[in-house]
Each structure stands twice: as C-alpha cells, then as structure tokens.
Design a protein around this motif. Structure first.
Motif, PDB file in Angstrom:
ATOM      1  N   ALA A   1     -11.969   7.624   2.793  1.00  0.00           N
ATOM      2  CA  ALA A   1     -11.735   6.196   3.054  1.00  0.00           C
ATOM      3  C   ALA A   1     -11.560   5.916   4.546  1.00  0.00           C
ATOM      4  O   ALA A   1     -11.597   4.757   4.966  1.00  0.00           O
TER       5      ALA A   1
ATOM      6  N   THR B   1     -10.055   2.425  -2.745  1.00  0.00           N
ATOM      7  CA  THR B   1     -10.185   3.643  -3.554  1.00  0.00           C
ATOM      8  C   THR B   1      -9.387   3.482  -4.846  1.00  0.00           C
ATOM      9  O   THR B   1      -9.332   4.397  -5.649  1.00  0.00           O
TER      10      THR B   1
ATOM     11  N   ILE C   1      -3.899   8.946   3.358  1.00  0.00           N
ATOM     12  CA  ILE C   1      -5.181   8.222   3.245  1.00  0.00           C
ATOM     13  C   ILE C   1      -6.269   9.209   2.819  1.00  0.00           C
ATOM     14  O   ILE C   1      -6.393  10.293   3.396  1.00  0.00           O
TER      15      ILE C   1
ATOM     16  N   ASN D   1       0.837  -1.210   0.000  1.00  0.00           N
ATOM     17  CA  ASN D   1       0.000   0.000   0.000  1.00  0.00           C
ATOM     18  C   ASN D   1       0.868   1.254   0.000  1.00  0.00           C
ATOM     19  O   ASN D   1       0.571   2.220  -0.704  1.00  0.00           O
TER      20      ASN D   1
ATOM     21  N   VAL E   1      -8.909  -5.908   0.264  1.00  0.00           N
ATOM     22  CA  VAL E   1      -8.813  -7.076   1.141  1.00  0.00           C
ATOM     23  C   VAL E   1      -7.640  -6.912   2.116  1.00  0.00           C
ATOM     24  O   VAL E   1      -7.707  -7.321   3.271  1.00  0.00           O
ATOM     25  N   GLY E   2      -6.568  -6.247   1.645  1.00  0.00           N
ATOM     26  CA  GLY E   2      -5.310  -6.180   2.400  1.00  0.00           C
ATOM     27  C   GLY E   2      -5.454  -5.687   3.834  1.00  0.00           C
ATOM     28  O   GLY E   2      -5.048  -6.372   4.771  1.00  0.00           O
ATOM     29  N   LEU E   3      -6.069  -4.521   4.007  1.00  0.00           N
ATOM     30  CA  LEU E   3      -6.144  -3.951   5.361  1.00  0.00           C
ATOM     31  C   LEU E   3      -7.093  -4.753   6.241  1.00  0.00           C
ATOM     32  O   LEU E   3      -6.860  -4.931   7.436  1.00  0.00           O
TER      33      LEU E   3
ATOM     34  N   ALA F   1       0.938   8.582   4.735  1.00  0.00           N
ATOM     35  CA  ALA F   1       0.171   7.797   5.707  1.00  0.00           C
ATOM     36  C   ALA F   1       1.105   7.040   6.636  1.00  0.00           C
ATOM     37  O   ALA F   1       2.276   6.817   6.311  1.00  0.00           O
TER      38      ALA F   1
ATOM     39  N   SER G   1       0.970   4.107  -2.899  1.00  0.00           N
ATOM     40  CA  SER G   1       0.664   5.512  -2.610  1.00  0.00           C
ATOM     41  C   SER G   1       1.823   6.417  -3.037  1.00  0.00           C
ATOM     42  O   SER G   1       1.602   7.498  -3.592  1.00  0.00           O
TER      43      SER G   1
HETATM   44  P1  ADP Z   1      -6.457  -2.157  -1.770  1.00  0.00           P
HETATM   45  O1  ADP Z   1      -4.989  -1.881  -1.619  1.00  0.00           O
HETATM   46  O2  ADP Z   1      -6.764  -3.308  -2.660  1.00  0.00           O
HETATM   47  O3  ADP Z   1      -7.246  -0.938  -2.120  1.00  0.00           O
HETATM   48  P2  ADP Z   1      -6.435  -2.349   1.113  1.00  0.00           P
HETATM   49  O4  ADP Z   1      -7.414  -2.983   2.063  1.00  0.00           O
HETATM   50  O5  ADP Z   1      -5.037  -2.761   1.251  1.00  0.00           O
HETATM   51  O6  ADP Z   1      -6.993  -2.638  -0.340  1.00  0.00           O
HETATM   52  O7  ADP Z   1      -6.552  -0.781   1.281  1.00  0.00           O
HETATM   53  C1  ADP Z   1      -7.800  -0.141   1.356  1.00  0.00           C
HETATM   54  C2  ADP Z   1      -7.694   1.336   1.051  1.00  0.00           C
HETATM   55  O8  ADP Z   1      -6.973   2.006   2.105  1.00  0.00           O
HETATM   56  C3  ADP Z   1      -6.904   1.672  -0.205  1.00  0.00           C
HETATM   57  O9  ADP Z   1      -7.710   1.587  -1.367  1.00  0.00           O
HETATM   58  C4  ADP Z   1      -6.444   3.098   0.073  1.00  0.00           C
HETATM   59  O10 ADP Z   1      -7.469   4.026  -0.211  1.00  0.00           O
HETATM   60  C5  ADP Z   1      -6.272   3.120   1.584  1.00  0.00           C
HETATM   61  N1  ADP Z   1      -4.835   2.970   1.948  1.00  0.00           N
HETATM   62  C6  ADP Z   1      -4.252   1.880   2.460  1.00  0.00           C
HETATM   63  N2  ADP Z   1      -2.926   2.101   2.692  1.00  0.00           N
HETATM   64  C7  ADP Z   1      -2.683   3.363   2.290  1.00  0.00           C
HETATM   65  C8  ADP Z   1      -1.505   4.212   2.259  1.00  0.00           C
HETATM   66  N3  ADP Z   1      -0.317   3.775   2.697  1.00  0.00           N
HETATM   67  N4  ADP Z   1      -1.646   5.480   1.810  1.00  0.00           N
HETATM   68  C9  ADP Z   1      -2.851   5.932   1.379  1.00  0.00           C
HETATM   69  N5  ADP Z   1      -3.997   5.195   1.387  1.00  0.00           N
HETATM   70  C10 ADP Z   1      -3.918   3.936   1.830  1.00  0.00           C
END
Ligand code: ADP
Length: 479
Positions: free
Chosen positions: A420, A431, A416, A379, A438-440, A464, A383
C-alpha cells in the motif's frame, strides 16, 4: 487481367490492410487470439497473392501454385477456429501445429498424386474439408463464444458470416459434381465469380466483425483478458469507485446532518441539567450532613460540562461548512478530538499516551484539522483492532522547531502494508474489505491546504506512524 485476378488482388489488399489494423490496434502486443487471427490473415494474403499471380499468368499452374493456396485456406480456417476458442479457454498450441502440419502433409500428398483422373476428387475433398472447418467455426461462434458474450452484436455477426461461408462451401462441393467446378483459376465462369465474390465479402466482414468484437469486448472482472480494452476497463472501474465514493459521501452528509441536529437537541437539556445541579448544589448547606448528595451533584456538574463540550465539538465538526482559517492552538485541536474518540478508545481497550513537548500555534481551520486527526485515529484504531497480539497503544505527540509544528500519531497496529506504500495517499486506495480509501487522500489534501505535509511510515518495532508538519503562525508560533 481476368476477373479472378481482380478479386484476388482486391482480397489480398483488403486482408493486408485488415492485418495492419489488427497490429496497430493491439500496438504490437497481440494476445493469443489475435495472433491466431493474424496468422489466418497471413495465410489468406499468401493464398490471394498466388491466385493473383496464376491469373495474370505470372506463374505457371502446377502442384506448387495450386497446393499453396489450397493449404493456406485450410490453415486459415484452423487458425480462425483457434482464435475463437482461445478467447474462452486456454488452447494447446501443440494441437494447432499438429492440425496445420497434417493439412500440409495432406495437400502435399494430393498434389504429388494429382492426375487427370483424380483431380476432381482432390478438389472435392479439399472443398469438403474447408466446409467442415466453416461448420466448426460456426459451431465455435454459436456454442462457445455466444454463451460468453450473449449481448455482443459482433459475435452474432460472426456466427451469421460463418453460416454464409458454410453455404459458399456447400455450393463448391456440389459444383464439383457438375461440369464446371468452382476453382479460382482458368476461365472465370459466372457461377465461380458469384461464389468467390460471396466468399470475399463474407470473409472481409469477418475481419471487421472480429476487430469490432475485440473493441467492444469489455470484461471488467478480468481486465487482463482483452488487452485492447484495458483503458476502458480502467475507466469503468474508476467510474464504479467514484460511484461508491459518492454513495459514501452522501451517507456521510446524511449522518452529519443527523449528528448536527442531535447535538443541537442535546445541548438544551444538558444546559438545564448543569444549571439545576449547580443550583441544587448551592442550595444545600454544607452543614446539612449531605456530603454524599453534594459529591453526587458535583459529579453531575462535572460530567454534564464535559458532555456539553463534547456536544459543542460535534456541532462544530458536523455543522461547519465554511472554511475558517485563524490562529489555532494545536494542543487544543487535539484535545477536542480526544474528547470525541475517548469512548471508542476505551471500548477497544486502547491506551492513549499524550506526549505534548510544546504548545505550538498554527494558522489553519480547526475543524478541518480535527477531521484529519479523526481519520488518522480511526486508521490507527482499525489497525490495532486487527492486531490481536501485544500492546494496544497510540502515542500522540506534538513538537516543533523554529518554523514547523510536528504532530505524530504512532500506533501499535499491524503497520502499513508494503503493497500500500506506493499509493498510500491516493484516492480510493484501500486494503480494507469495507474501506473507502478516502481518509488519507482527504487528510493530505487538507494538510496541503495548510501549506504542510503528511507522511506515513512503519516503525522498526512494528506499527505505523503518521506525521504532520504545519508551518507555525508567523505572529508568534509557540505559546
Ligand atoms: P480506508 O481506511 O478506508 O482504507 P484510508 O485512506 O484512510 O482509507 O487508508 C488507506 C490505506 O492506508 C488503508 O486501507 C490501510 O491499508 C493504510 N493505512 C492507513 N493508516 C494505517 C495505519 N495506521 N496502519 C496500517 N495501515 C494504514
């Protein structure tokens, strides 16, 4: 009580109950189409009430008691037309009001001027206008609603019911030229009873078909259009998301199997390379003027052992299926992940700053924690890649207090998205155009299984930061 009164009462009650259903189904949040439909039902309730009262001799037959039901039927059909049209396009309320007022004025003029010589013409004109409105409604169902909902059975019903009503209208127009016009008062003739029964049945099924249509109308691309079905639209969207997730995890399983077998195949030749280089290095005597060759062999040994440990990590990551909670060194887990992502960081020109301020031991599953770290790093990399200006940097830090180890990954990316934040750790919230969301969610699930917590926030100076806290291992948490 004559037969007209019975029909009037039955239709009055039916319309009243149908309106109740409509209001209850929309939980009082009627949209414009439903409001027009309700208005039409209200007109029919008034019309039936007056017809009933006339036929039980509760009120006298005069201009008012004839004019009200006549006007109410006309207004009701205009409202039905609007109810249909505003499903497909935005309708101007002004024209509806204009139409209703014009019909009211026409009725008033007709009733004021009604006399023995012209009453037949008034009845005929009224029947012609009603029939024209039935035709307009048939046209709207066939040419406006059906093209948009070609597979909706209830729209088909509505079309055929409108056709039936046209027949009823024509019978009434023709009957006006016979000795017994079909009107809902006076002595109920057989022809009038058959015609009005037909009208009542067709109109009643029109109510049912409208509600049926509204319930079965599911437009998942514009869920706001049909209030009645938003929960269903949400369920369909969730199903589609689950399907997308399933496809993605299936792909991931495939890639894992491939990576695991690749790692297995790579480990053999890598070990051979390392052993051969080591042997060759030992065989060369230091005095044999082969300093260049010796340093090359040293480099081969170093690189192949690094590659071996990378392959080892990959095998662990992709091969592990069972959960294994044990005492683990957080720094070691991080370093293993860094080995895997180093090439990506290099190719994306991202600098990694390691700030290990302590060396905590925690109790957990190393492979699962690696998975979390890879998600967070991916992520952060995404970003930063989106942010074309400024520093390209990720800071990985580890600290601890007496009970928790804290690991944080801060990036210099876009930060971020404020939209979101609320659903950051929810499943399928993303986004990114090709993201899965799914990751987070998975990271949070894993960290919670470690009795820890994960938070995400933005730095004041942009970028972030994701922070993970995991309890220290009770048996001596820091090395
Ligand atoms: P994905 O990466 O497939 O979108 P994640 O669950 O990993 O799914 O992340 C969800 C959302 O959280 C991302 O789409 C993004 O908007 C936000 N996000 C996560 N990590 C970051 C980051 N390091 N910087 C900015 N936004 C982030």
């Amino acid at each position: 009580m004559n037969s007209f009164a019975v029909l009037g009462l039955a239709y009055f009650l039916f319309t009243l109950i149908s309106s109740g259903f409509l209001i209850a189904a929309f939980r009082t949040q009627l949209d414009s189409s439903a409001r027009y439909f309700l208005f039409s039902e209200l007109c029919m309730v008034i019309s039936c009430a007056v017809i009933f009262l006339i036929n039980v001799n509760a009120v006298a037959v005069n201009g008012l008691t004839i004019g009200i039901p006549n006007f109410a039927v006309l207004a009701s059909e205009v409202a039905i037309l609007y109810s249909t049209l505003c499903i497909v396009k935005k309708m101007n309320k002004k024209w509806f009001m204009f139409g209703v007022i014009a019909l009211a004025a026409l009725t008033v003029i007709a009733e004021i001027n009604r006399n023995e010589s012209n009453y037949r013409w008034i009845i005929t004109t009224n029947a012609i206008i009603v029939t024209s409105l039935f035709i307009a409604n048939y046209w709207a169902y066939k040419h406006v609603l059906l093209p948009k909902f070609p597979n909706n059975q209830f729209v088909q019903f509505l079309k055929w019911l409108a056709f039936g009503l046209i027949c009823f209208g024509l019978i009434r127009v023709i009957a006006n030229f016979t000795s017994a016009p079909i009107i809902p008062r006076g002595e109920p003739t057989t022809a009038a009873m058959i015609a009005f029964t037909l009208f009542m049945v067709l109109s009643s099924f029109r109510y049912m078909s409208y509600i049926g249509f509204r319930i079965t109308w599911v437009d998942q691309f514009n869920p706001s259009e049909n209030i009645l079905n938003q929960p269903l639209v949400k369920a369909i969207e969730e199903k589609n998301q689950f399907l997308r997730g399933l496809i993605a995890s299936n792909r991931f399983i495939g890639i894992s199997a491939l990576a695991s077998s690749l790692a297995h195949q790579l480990s053999q030749p890598l070990t051979t390379i390392a052993i051969r280089a080591e042997t060759a290095r030992r065989d060369l005597s230091p005095a044999s003027n082969s300093v260049g060759t010796i340093s090359s062999l040293d480099e081969i040994c170093a690189q192949s052992s690094q590659l071996s440990s990378l392959v080892q990590n990959l095998r662990q990551l992709f091969g592990s299926k069972i959960e294994k909670f044990e005492s683990i060194n957080l720094q070691k887990v991080c370093n293993e992940v860094l080995e895997i992502i180093k090439p990506t960081l290099q190719s994306k020109r991202i600098t990694l700053l390691k700030q290990y301020q302590s060396n905590p031991i925690i109790f957990g599953d190393g492979v699962q924690l690696q998975q979390v770290l890879i998600n967070l790093f991916n992520n952060a990399i995404d970003s930063i890649s989106e942010n074309n200006s400024g520093v390209r940097e990720i800071i990985l830090s580890i600290t601890n207090n007496e009970s928790y180890a804290t690991l944080s990954i801060a990036d210099s990316g876009l930060g971020i998205n404020p939209m979101a934040f609320e659903s950051l750790f929810e499943l399928y919230k993303t986004t990114k155009p090709s993201g899965l969301g799914v990751g987070l969610w998975l990271s949070k699930t894993i960290i919670e299984r470690h009795q820890g917590k994960i938070t995400g926030f933005n730095h004041a100076n942009g970028g972030a930061c994701f922070e993970i806290q995991i309890p220290l291992n009770e048996m001596g948490g820091v090395k």
